[in-house]
Scaffold this motif. Structure first.
Motif, PDB file in Angstrom:
ATOM      1  N   PHE A 241      23.221 -38.595 107.961  1.00 11.23           N
ATOM      2  CA  PHE A 241      22.896 -39.208 109.232  1.00 11.23           C
ATOM      3  C   PHE A 241      21.592 -38.648 109.790  1.00 11.23           C
ATOM      4  O   PHE A 241      21.251 -37.495 109.547  1.00 11.23           O
ATOM      5  CB  PHE A 241      23.985 -38.877 110.269  1.00 11.23           C
ATOM      6  CG  PHE A 241      25.302 -39.550 110.033  1.00 11.23           C
ATOM      7  CD1 PHE A 241      26.187 -39.068 109.082  1.00 11.23           C
ATOM      8  CD2 PHE A 241      25.666 -40.660 110.775  1.00 11.23           C
ATOM      9  CE1 PHE A 241      27.410 -39.679 108.867  1.00 11.23           C
ATOM     10  CE2 PHE A 241      26.895 -41.271 110.577  1.00 11.23           C
ATOM     11  CZ  PHE A 241      27.758 -40.787 109.625  1.00 11.23           C
TER      12      PHE A 241
ATOM     13  N   TYR B 118      19.974 -38.428 113.739  1.00  2.00           N
ATOM     14  CA  TYR B 118      20.151 -38.638 115.166  1.00  2.00           C
ATOM     15  C   TYR B 118      18.866 -38.252 115.881  1.00  2.00           C
ATOM     16  O   TYR B 118      18.132 -37.369 115.443  1.00  2.00           O
ATOM     17  CB  TYR B 118      21.299 -37.769 115.723  1.00  2.00           C
ATOM     18  CG  TYR B 118      22.678 -38.330 115.507  1.00  2.00           C
ATOM     19  CD1 TYR B 118      23.339 -38.179 114.288  1.00  2.00           C
ATOM     20  CD2 TYR B 118      23.330 -39.019 116.528  1.00  2.00           C
ATOM     21  CE1 TYR B 118      24.610 -38.692 114.103  1.00  2.00           C
ATOM     22  CE2 TYR B 118      24.609 -39.530 116.344  1.00  2.00           C
ATOM     23  CZ  TYR B 118      25.229 -39.370 115.128  1.00  2.00           C
ATOM     24  OH  TYR B 118      26.499 -39.888 114.940  1.00  2.00           O
TER      25      TYR B 118
ATOM     26  N   GLN C 270      17.436 -36.849 119.604  1.00  2.00           N
ATOM     27  CA  GLN C 270      17.911 -36.195 120.815  1.00  2.00           C
ATOM     28  C   GLN C 270      16.735 -35.842 121.717  1.00  2.00           C
ATOM     29  O   GLN C 270      15.918 -34.978 121.365  1.00  2.00           O
ATOM     30  CB  GLN C 270      18.713 -34.934 120.485  1.00  2.00           C
ATOM     31  CG  GLN C 270      19.365 -34.287 121.697  1.00  2.00           C
ATOM     32  CD  GLN C 270      20.187 -33.060 121.357  1.00  2.00           C
ATOM     33  OE1 GLN C 270      19.934 -32.367 120.372  1.00  2.00           O
ATOM     34  NE2 GLN C 270      21.211 -32.771 122.176  1.00  2.00           N
TER      35      GLN C 270
ATOM     36  N   GLY D  12      17.719 -32.413 126.890  1.00  2.00           N
ATOM     37  CA  GLY D  12      18.728 -32.509 127.931  1.00  2.00           C
ATOM     38  C   GLY D  12      19.638 -33.719 127.823  1.00  2.00           C
ATOM     39  O   GLY D  12      20.441 -33.962 128.735  1.00  2.00           O
TER      40      GLY D  12
ATOM     41  N   ALA E 214      22.157 -36.515 125.237  1.00  2.00           N
ATOM     42  CA  ALA E 214      23.046 -36.557 124.079  1.00  2.00           C
ATOM     43  C   ALA E 214      22.305 -37.084 122.860  1.00  2.00           C
ATOM     44  O   ALA E 214      21.392 -37.898 122.978  1.00  2.00           O
ATOM     45  CB  ALA E 214      24.238 -37.454 124.377  1.00  2.00           C
ATOM     46  N   PRO E 215      22.680 -36.645 121.664  1.00  2.00           N
ATOM     47  CA  PRO E 215      22.119 -37.237 120.452  1.00  2.00           C
ATOM     48  C   PRO E 215      22.497 -38.713 120.360  1.00  2.00           C
ATOM     49  O   PRO E 215      23.625 -39.099 120.688  1.00  2.00           O
ATOM     50  CB  PRO E 215      22.779 -36.440 119.329  1.00  2.00           C
ATOM     51  CG  PRO E 215      23.270 -35.184 119.960  1.00  2.00           C
ATOM     52  CD  PRO E 215      23.615 -35.545 121.361  1.00  2.00           C
TER      53      PRO E 215
ATOM     54  N   PHE F  68      22.477 -42.123 117.678  1.00  2.00           N
ATOM     55  CA  PHE F  68      22.468 -42.483 116.261  1.00  2.00           C
ATOM     56  C   PHE F  68      21.216 -43.267 115.893  1.00  2.00           C
ATOM     57  O   PHE F  68      20.822 -44.192 116.594  1.00  2.00           O
ATOM     58  CB  PHE F  68      23.710 -43.323 115.979  1.00  2.00           C
ATOM     59  CG  PHE F  68      23.768 -43.943 114.625  1.00  2.00           C
ATOM     60  CD1 PHE F  68      23.420 -45.274 114.438  1.00  2.00           C
ATOM     61  CD2 PHE F  68      24.189 -43.206 113.536  1.00  2.00           C
ATOM     62  CE1 PHE F  68      23.488 -45.859 113.188  1.00  2.00           C
ATOM     63  CE2 PHE F  68      24.272 -43.790 112.277  1.00  2.00           C
ATOM     64  CZ  PHE F  68      23.917 -45.119 112.099  1.00  2.00           C
TER      65      PHE F  68
ATOM     66  N   TYR G   5      22.158 -44.133 108.904  1.00  2.00           N
ATOM     67  CA  TYR G   5      23.179 -43.580 108.022  1.00  2.00           C
ATOM     68  C   TYR G   5      22.892 -44.034 106.599  1.00  2.00           C
ATOM     69  O   TYR G   5      22.693 -45.227 106.363  1.00  2.00           O
ATOM     70  CB  TYR G   5      24.559 -44.069 108.460  1.00  2.00           C
ATOM     71  CG  TYR G   5      25.683 -43.742 107.504  1.00  2.00           C
ATOM     72  CD1 TYR G   5      26.349 -44.757 106.817  1.00  2.00           C
ATOM     73  CD2 TYR G   5      26.087 -42.438 107.317  1.00  2.00           C
ATOM     74  CE1 TYR G   5      27.395 -44.457 105.960  1.00  2.00           C
ATOM     75  CE2 TYR G   5      27.132 -42.135 106.449  1.00  2.00           C
ATOM     76  CZ  TYR G   5      27.782 -43.144 105.777  1.00  2.00           C
ATOM     77  OH  TYR G   5      28.817 -42.844 104.931  1.00  2.00           O
TER      78      TYR G   5
ATOM     79  N   LEU H 167      17.620 -34.879 114.359  1.00  2.00           N
ATOM     80  CA  LEU H 167      18.662 -34.076 113.732  1.00  2.00           C
ATOM     81  C   LEU H 167      19.142 -34.735 112.448  1.00  2.00           C
ATOM     82  O   LEU H 167      19.547 -35.900 112.464  1.00  2.00           O
ATOM     83  CB  LEU H 167      19.850 -33.918 114.687  1.00  2.00           C
ATOM     84  CG  LEU H 167      19.543 -33.489 116.114  1.00  2.00           C
ATOM     85  CD1 LEU H 167      20.829 -33.419 116.939  1.00  2.00           C
ATOM     86  CD2 LEU H 167      18.836 -32.153 116.143  1.00  2.00           C
TER      87      LEU H 167
ATOM     88  N   ARG I  20      27.628 -35.635 106.242  1.00  2.00           N
ATOM     89  CA  ARG I  20      29.041 -35.793 106.531  1.00  2.00           C
ATOM     90  C   ARG I  20      29.828 -35.106 105.426  1.00  2.00           C
ATOM     91  O   ARG I  20      29.579 -35.303 104.241  1.00  2.00           O
ATOM     92  CB  ARG I  20      29.387 -37.274 106.610  1.00  2.00           C
ATOM     93  CG  ARG I  20      30.805 -37.535 107.029  1.00  2.00           C
ATOM     94  CD  ARG I  20      31.034 -39.008 107.171  1.00  2.00           C
ATOM     95  NE  ARG I  20      32.450 -39.318 107.229  1.00  2.00           N
ATOM     96  CZ  ARG I  20      32.949 -40.533 107.123  1.00  2.00           C
ATOM     97  NH1 ARG I  20      32.130 -41.552 106.959  1.00  2.00           N
ATOM     98  NH2 ARG I  20      34.234 -40.731 107.186  1.00  2.00           N
TER      99      ARG I  20
ATOM    100  N   LEU J 268      30.557 -33.735 110.892  1.00  2.00           N
ATOM    101  CA  LEU J 268      29.132 -33.722 110.603  1.00  2.00           C
ATOM    102  C   LEU J 268      28.638 -32.289 110.630  1.00  2.00           C
ATOM    103  O   LEU J 268      28.979 -31.519 111.522  1.00  2.00           O
ATOM    104  CB  LEU J 268      28.375 -34.548 111.636  1.00  2.00           C
ATOM    105  CG  LEU J 268      28.651 -36.052 111.653  1.00  2.00           C
ATOM    106  CD1 LEU J 268      27.801 -36.740 112.704  1.00  2.00           C
ATOM    107  CD2 LEU J 268      28.414 -36.662 110.290  1.00  2.00           C
TER     108      LEU J 268
ATOM    109  N   PHE K 236      25.231 -30.294 110.933  1.00  2.00           N
ATOM    110  CA  PHE K 236      23.872 -30.557 111.389  1.00  2.00           C
ATOM    111  C   PHE K 236      22.895 -29.480 110.952  1.00  2.00           C
ATOM    112  O   PHE K 236      23.243 -28.292 110.871  1.00  2.00           O
ATOM    113  CB  PHE K 236      23.834 -30.626 112.923  1.00  2.00           C
ATOM    114  CG  PHE K 236      24.373 -31.905 113.501  1.00  2.00           C
ATOM    115  CD1 PHE K 236      25.731 -32.056 113.741  1.00  2.00           C
ATOM    116  CD2 PHE K 236      23.526 -32.955 113.809  1.00  2.00           C
ATOM    117  CE1 PHE K 236      26.236 -33.235 114.272  1.00  2.00           C
ATOM    118  CE2 PHE K 236      24.018 -34.132 114.347  1.00  2.00           C
ATOM    119  CZ  PHE K 236      25.371 -34.271 114.574  1.00  2.00           C
ATOM    120  N   GLY K 237      21.663 -29.912 110.714  1.00  2.00           N
ATOM    121  CA  GLY K 237      20.553 -28.978 110.621  1.00  2.00           C
ATOM    122  C   GLY K 237      20.144 -28.558 112.022  1.00  2.00           C
ATOM    123  O   GLY K 237      20.696 -29.040 113.023  1.00  2.00           O
ATOM    124  N   SER K 238      19.151 -27.684 112.096  1.00  2.00           N
ATOM    125  CA  SER K 238      18.708 -27.173 113.387  1.00  2.00           C
ATOM    126  C   SER K 238      17.816 -28.157 114.144  1.00  2.00           C
ATOM    127  O   SER K 238      17.484 -27.917 115.298  1.00  2.00           O
ATOM    128  CB  SER K 238      17.965 -25.850 113.202  1.00  2.00           C
ATOM    129  OG  SER K 238      18.845 -24.886 112.666  1.00  2.00           O
TER     130      SER K 238
END
Lengths: 117, 108
Positions: free
Chosen positions: B33, B35, B37, B40, B42-43, B45, B48, B87, B91, B96, B98-100
């Motif tokens: 995935f 994302y 962001q 401040g 939310a991530p 989508f 995919y 991000l 999966r 999920l 996540f990377g940094s």
């Protein structure tokens, strides 16, 4: 609103106090997730709910952390005896269950920013 | 985080193209995935991929090579509003990982 909601948006607490964070997923979404995002870091998985049961709690960092979900809807993440390292943004996400398998996309809420003094 | 690597920060010019790379641990892979962001917020989508190849969606495209454990997100015709963190997440079962994240700065 049609999205995932979380409350409170901000929480400041003193070290040693307990906190409860709430998540309202999108109506009808069976799967619910909690993640934690520390400053400048990626999202860290905490726990996953399928309905009211939690088949994966592997990300909870200690036994001070617990979560429950009732009625297949609202979830509460509880942190007992908070520590300064618990300071982070706690994000909730939900996803639908389609055709017997959890759908791919997770929809995130705006998060709760927790600051432990 | 957890064997997902992506650059920390990138800078690009408005109107240009930028490619954000992501490498991941292939064991237990079940989809990749991307994302977006904003600070401040939310991530949200973006894309995919579960099969090899390129998925195009407007100005954004995502590529996956499962054998190489490699993906990239391609952003075309960059706009100032594209300044955000991107991000990469793989999966594994239902969760999920996540990377940094890659912080992208778009300059005029």
């Amino acid at each position: 609103g049609a999205g995932v909601s979380q409350s409170p948006s901000n929480k400041v607490t003193e070290k040693g106090k307990d906190v409860e964070l709430r998540c309202d997923p999108i109506s009808g979404h069976t799967a619910l997730y909690w993640y934690r995002q520390s400053l400048g870091q990626g999202l860290e998985f905490l726990i996953y709910f399928q309905g009211n049961s939690a088949p994966d709690k592997s990300g909870l960092p200690s036994d001070r952390f617990s979560a429950e979900r009732t009625g297949g809807s609202v979830s509460t993440l509880t942190i007992q005896r908070t520590q300064q390292e618990d300071s982070a943004v706690y994000l909730c996400a939900s996803s639908p269950l389609i055709g017997g398998a959890v759908n791919n996309e997770q929809f995130f809420g705006p998060g709760t920013r927790l600051t432990v003094l | 985080g957890q064997n997902i690597d992506q650059p920390t920060e990138m800078t690009a010019t408005e109107g240009a193209i930028v490619q954000i790379n992501c490498t991941y641990q292939t064991s237990g892979f079940n989809g990749l995935f991307w994302y977006q962001q904003h600070a401040g917020e939310a991530p949200t989508f973006l894309s995919y991929n579960v099969l090899d190849g390129l998925e195009e969606k407007g100005r954004f495209s995502s590529f996956l090579s499962r054998s190489k454990g490699y993906s990239y997100l391609l952003l075309k015709e960059l706009q100032m509003k594209d300044s955000a963190s991107y991000l990469c997440a793989r999966r594994s079962s239902y969760k999920l990982i996540f990377g940094s994240g890659t912080r992208l700065l778009v300059r005029p």
